[in-house]
Scaffold this motif. Sequence first.
Motif, mmCIF file in Angstrom:
data_model
loop_
_atom_site.group_PDB
_atom_site.id
_atom_site.type_symbol
_atom_site.label_atom_id
_atom_site.label_comp_id
_atom_site.label_asym_id
_atom_site.label_seq_id
_atom_site.Cartn_x
_atom_site.Cartn_y
_atom_site.Cartn_z
ATOM 1 N N ARG A 279 0.834 -1.208 0.000
ATOM 2 C CA ARG A 279 0.000 0.000 0.000
ATOM 3 C C ARG A 279 0.869 1.259 0.000
ATOM 4 O O ARG A 279 0.615 2.210 -0.748
ATOM 5 C CB ARG A 279 -0.910 0.000 1.229
ATOM 6 N N LEU A 280 1.897 1.262 0.850
ATOM 7 C CA LEU A 280 2.754 2.442 0.960
ATOM 8 C C LEU A 280 3.643 2.613 -0.271
ATOM 9 O O LEU A 280 3.957 3.738 -0.667
ATOM 10 C CB LEU A 280 3.597 2.361 2.236
ATOM 11 N N LYS A 281 4.033 1.491 -0.874
ATOM 12 C CA LYS A 281 4.822 1.584 -2.108
ATOM 13 C C LYS A 281 3.996 2.232 -3.211
ATOM 14 O O LYS A 281 4.481 3.111 -3.937
ATOM 15 C CB LYS A 281 5.280 0.185 -2.529
ATOM 16 N N GLU A 282 2.738 1.827 -3.344
ATOM 17 C CA GLU A 282 1.851 2.408 -4.359
ATOM 18 C C GLU A 282 1.630 3.900 -4.082
ATOM 19 O O GLU A 282 1.643 4.730 -4.998
ATOM 20 C CB GLU A 282 0.508 1.673 -4.361
ATOM 21 N N LEU A 283 1.451 4.243 -2.798
ATOM 22 C CA LEU A 283 1.236 5.635 -2.428
ATOM 23 C C LEU A 283 2.471 6.485 -2.733
ATOM 24 O O LEU A 283 2.362 7.595 -3.276
ATOM 25 C CB LEU A 283 0.888 5.728 -0.941
ATOM 26 N N ALA A 284 3.651 5.958 -2.403
ATOM 27 C CA ALA A 284 4.901 6.697 -2.661
ATOM 28 C C ALA A 284 5.107 6.917 -4.147
ATOM 29 O O ALA A 284 5.522 8.004 -4.574
ATOM 30 C CB ALA A 284 6.083 5.927 -2.067
ATOM 31 N N ASP A 289 7.615 12.460 -7.282
ATOM 32 C CA ASP A 289 7.963 12.695 -8.684
ATOM 33 C C ASP A 289 9.246 11.940 -9.012
ATOM 34 O O ASP A 289 10.305 12.199 -8.430
ATOM 35 C CB ASP A 289 8.152 14.192 -8.914
ATOM 36 N N THR A 290 9.158 11.001 -9.931
ATOM 37 C CA THR A 290 10.324 10.183 -10.278
ATOM 38 C C THR A 290 11.394 10.985 -11.004
ATOM 39 O O THR A 290 12.540 10.532 -11.130
ATOM 40 C CB THR A 290 9.907 8.990 -11.158
ATOM 41 N N ASN A 291 11.048 12.158 -11.478
ATOM 42 C CA ASN A 291 12.030 12.987 -12.190
ATOM 43 C C ASN A 291 12.847 13.883 -11.263
ATOM 44 O O ASN A 291 13.735 14.601 -11.708
ATOM 45 C CB ASN A 291 11.312 13.872 -13.227
ATOM 46 N N VAL A 292 12.529 13.851 -9.973
ATOM 47 C CA VAL A 292 13.282 14.649 -9.008
ATOM 48 C C VAL A 292 14.728 14.174 -8.983
ATOM 49 O O VAL A 292 15.006 12.975 -8.930
ATOM 50 C CB VAL A 292 12.658 14.527 -7.596
ATOM 51 N N GLN A 293 15.664 15.109 -9.027
ATOM 52 C CA GLN A 293 17.085 14.772 -9.031
ATOM 53 C C GLN A 293 17.558 14.476 -7.614
ATOM 54 O O GLN A 293 17.460 15.307 -6.719
ATOM 55 C CB GLN A 293 17.899 15.946 -9.613
ATOM 56 N N ALA A 396 15.795 1.657 1.791
ATOM 57 C CA ALA A 396 15.071 1.363 0.557
ATOM 58 C C ALA A 396 15.408 -0.056 0.110
ATOM 59 O O ALA A 396 16.369 -0.667 0.603
ATOM 60 C CB ALA A 396 15.465 2.365 -0.524
ATOM 61 N N GLU A 397 14.626 -0.588 -0.807
ATOM 62 C CA GLU A 397 14.876 -1.946 -1.311
ATOM 63 C C GLU A 397 16.153 -1.975 -2.150
ATOM 64 O O GLU A 397 16.572 -0.956 -2.708
ATOM 65 C CB GLU A 397 13.694 -2.399 -2.165
ATOM 66 N N PRO A 398 16.775 -3.155 -2.267
ATOM 67 C CA PRO A 398 17.949 -3.270 -3.143
ATOM 68 C C PRO A 398 17.571 -2.937 -4.581
ATOM 69 O O PRO A 398 16.499 -3.307 -5.055
ATOM 70 C CB PRO A 398 18.341 -4.749 -3.018
ATOM 71 N N THR A 399 18.447 -2.231 -5.259
ATOM 72 C CA THR A 399 18.191 -1.838 -6.648
ATOM 73 C C THR A 399 19.520 -1.662 -7.365
ATOM 74 O O THR A 399 20.573 -1.596 -6.716
ATOM 75 C CB THR A 399 17.378 -0.529 -6.711
ATOM 76 N N VAL A 400 19.462 -1.571 -8.686
ATOM 77 C CA VAL A 400 20.674 -1.297 -9.476
ATOM 78 C C VAL A 400 20.679 0.153 -9.947
ATOM 79 O O VAL A 400 21.551 0.564 -10.707
ATOM 80 C CB VAL A 400 20.764 -2.252 -10.692
ATOM 81 N N GLU A 401 19.710 0.939 -9.484
ATOM 82 C CA GLU A 401 19.470 2.269 -10.035
ATOM 83 C C GLU A 401 20.245 3.393 -9.348
ATOM 84 O O GLU A 401 20.136 4.545 -9.738
ATOM 85 C CB GLU A 401 17.963 2.553 -10.012
ATOM 86 N N ASN A 402 21.025 3.065 -8.317
ATOM 87 C CA ASN A 402 21.792 4.095 -7.604
ATOM 88 C C ASN A 402 23.280 4.058 -7.923
ATOM 89 O O ASN A 402 24.070 4.708 -7.241
ATOM 90 C CB ASN A 402 21.605 3.927 -6.089
#
Length: 506
Positions: A279-284, A289-293, A396-402
Motif C-alpha cells: 500500500r505504501l509503495k503504491e502511495l509513494a 515525482d520520479t524525475n526529481v534529481q 530502501a529496497e535493493p536496486t541497481v538504479e543508484n
Amino acid sequence: MQMRKLTPAEEKLLQNFVTDVYGPVYFIHSLPEFIIPPINSKVSRKDTSWRLNILESLMDGDLDITEYLPKHSIPMEKAIEKAKKFHEKWVERFGHSSIAEQHLLHLCVEDVSRLLSGDIELMNRRPAFIEWSQRYQKPTREKVVIPPELEKDPILKEKFLRVWNRTYDAYEKLVRILTEYLKASEEKKEGETEEKFLDRIEKIAFEDARYALILATKTSFAVALNALDLQDIVRKLFAHPTEEAKILGKRIVEQGEKIAPSTLRHLKPSIYQIKVNERLKELAEHLIDTNVQDSSEDVVLLDYSGKGTENTPVDIVVQHILFTYSGKDFENVKKIVKKISEEEKERVIKIAVEDIGEFDHLIDAFKSVRFKFQLKISEANWHQLLRHRTIIFDWAEPTVENGFVIPPNVKKAGAEEILVEAIKASEDLFYELKDKMPEISAYAVTNAHKRLVVMNADLWAFDHFANLRCTNEAQWDIRETAFKMLDMIRNVAPQLAFFMARRRRA
C-alpha cells in the motif's frame, strides 16, 4: 555449509543437542551457554555446519559429554505434551506472554540467500546474530539460492543461472588477479611468515572480489533470541514477498515446536503486515515525482539535535550530564547551561570522557543527542552496517538504479572491466525480473550496487560504531563511510568528536 554424513554413534550423540541432524534449519539446545558463542564464532571464518563444531567440542575434550546427556527416561512426545499444557494454562489462559521473553533459543539457519539474511536481521532489533562471512571465506559455485518462483518460468530460470555463473566467473577471476596483485604490492608485516602473509592477502582478495556476487549467494547465520522475538520474525517471514522466506518460516516453526512447544503461537501474519508495504509503495509512487534529481553525495548529514534552535548539540549533552549528576530540575539546569561559557561546557565534556579507554562506552547522557545521515552505500557495506543493533535505520529496497562501487584494489589491479561486465549482466537480469517477477528482482543485485539508507544514531551508538569501524582492521568501504560521518559531526560539534575513533589510536 559443509555437512558430512555422520556415523550412527555421532548421529545419536548429536541428537541430544540439535533438533535436526541434517536439515538446513535447527535449534541448538541442552548445552551450557558458555560453549555456544565459541561454537558460533567459528562459523564466520569456517565453512562447516555448526553441528560439526558441536561434535568437535563434544568429542575433543572441550566438554564432559556425560554431564550434559539427558538423564531422564521420559519420551520426548510425552514431555512436549506436558509442556504444551503448562504453556496453555499460563501463557494462553492467563496471558503471561513475558514467559516467552524468558525462553532463550539458539537458532541456526544454513544456506539462505544473502538477500533474505539481511532482511531477517532487520526484522527485530533485539536478537544477536553471527553470520558466515564473505570477507573471510570463499563461496563455492553451488552456493546460490534459485528463487522458487522461477520454477514457473524455465527460460527465466535458465537466464538467472547463466547470470549467476557469469558473476561467479568474474568473482573467481578477481580473486586470482587480486591475489597476484597483492603479492607484489603488499609488504609483509614484521615477523609475519609466508603462510600468514598469503592467508592475509587471500582474505583481502575475497573481500574485494565479492563485489561481483549477487544477493542470491548463499550465507548462513546463527541467532540467539527469545521465543517472543522469534514469533515476531516468523510472522514477518510469512508476510515477506518471497517464497524463500515463507519456506524458511515453516521450517523454523517445525523445528521450534520440538523445543518450544506452544510458545510459538500466533504465527499468522496480520492483514496489516501483509498489506502495509505494498500500500505504501503504491502511495509513494503516486506522490513522489520520479524525475526529481537525487543528491549525488554518498553521505549527507540530514539533521541533528539542536539544529536550527538556540541549543547546540553540546548544550544538550551538557544539560543532560548536569541534570544527571546534580539532581536538580531539568528546566533549571537548562537555564544555568545557557549562562555558562563555551569553555566551561567543553570542560564538562572533557571530564565526562576523561580516561575513557578503547573498549569503554560513553555515559548515557550522550544518548540525548542524535545525528541523522542519508547514505548511498554498497550492499557489501550495508550488510555490515545493519549489524549495529543500537542504531535506527530506514532503508530502501535493493536496486541497481543508484550506481555501484568499484573497490580501489580492483582498479589498481587493472581488473575494473571484469567487475563492470558482471555488474552489467546482473542489471540486465534485474530489469527483466522487475518486469516479470518484481518480488524476486533483488536477488540479481550485486554486492557492488548502492542502496539508499537513512541512519539515525544517538551519540552513544555512533561512538561505538566509529570505535569499531574507523580502525585499520575494519573493511575499507564501511571505514570510509564512518570517517565521512565522523568528519560531519566534527564540523558541527567538534567538542563531541575529539574522543571518538579512539581504538584506532590505541
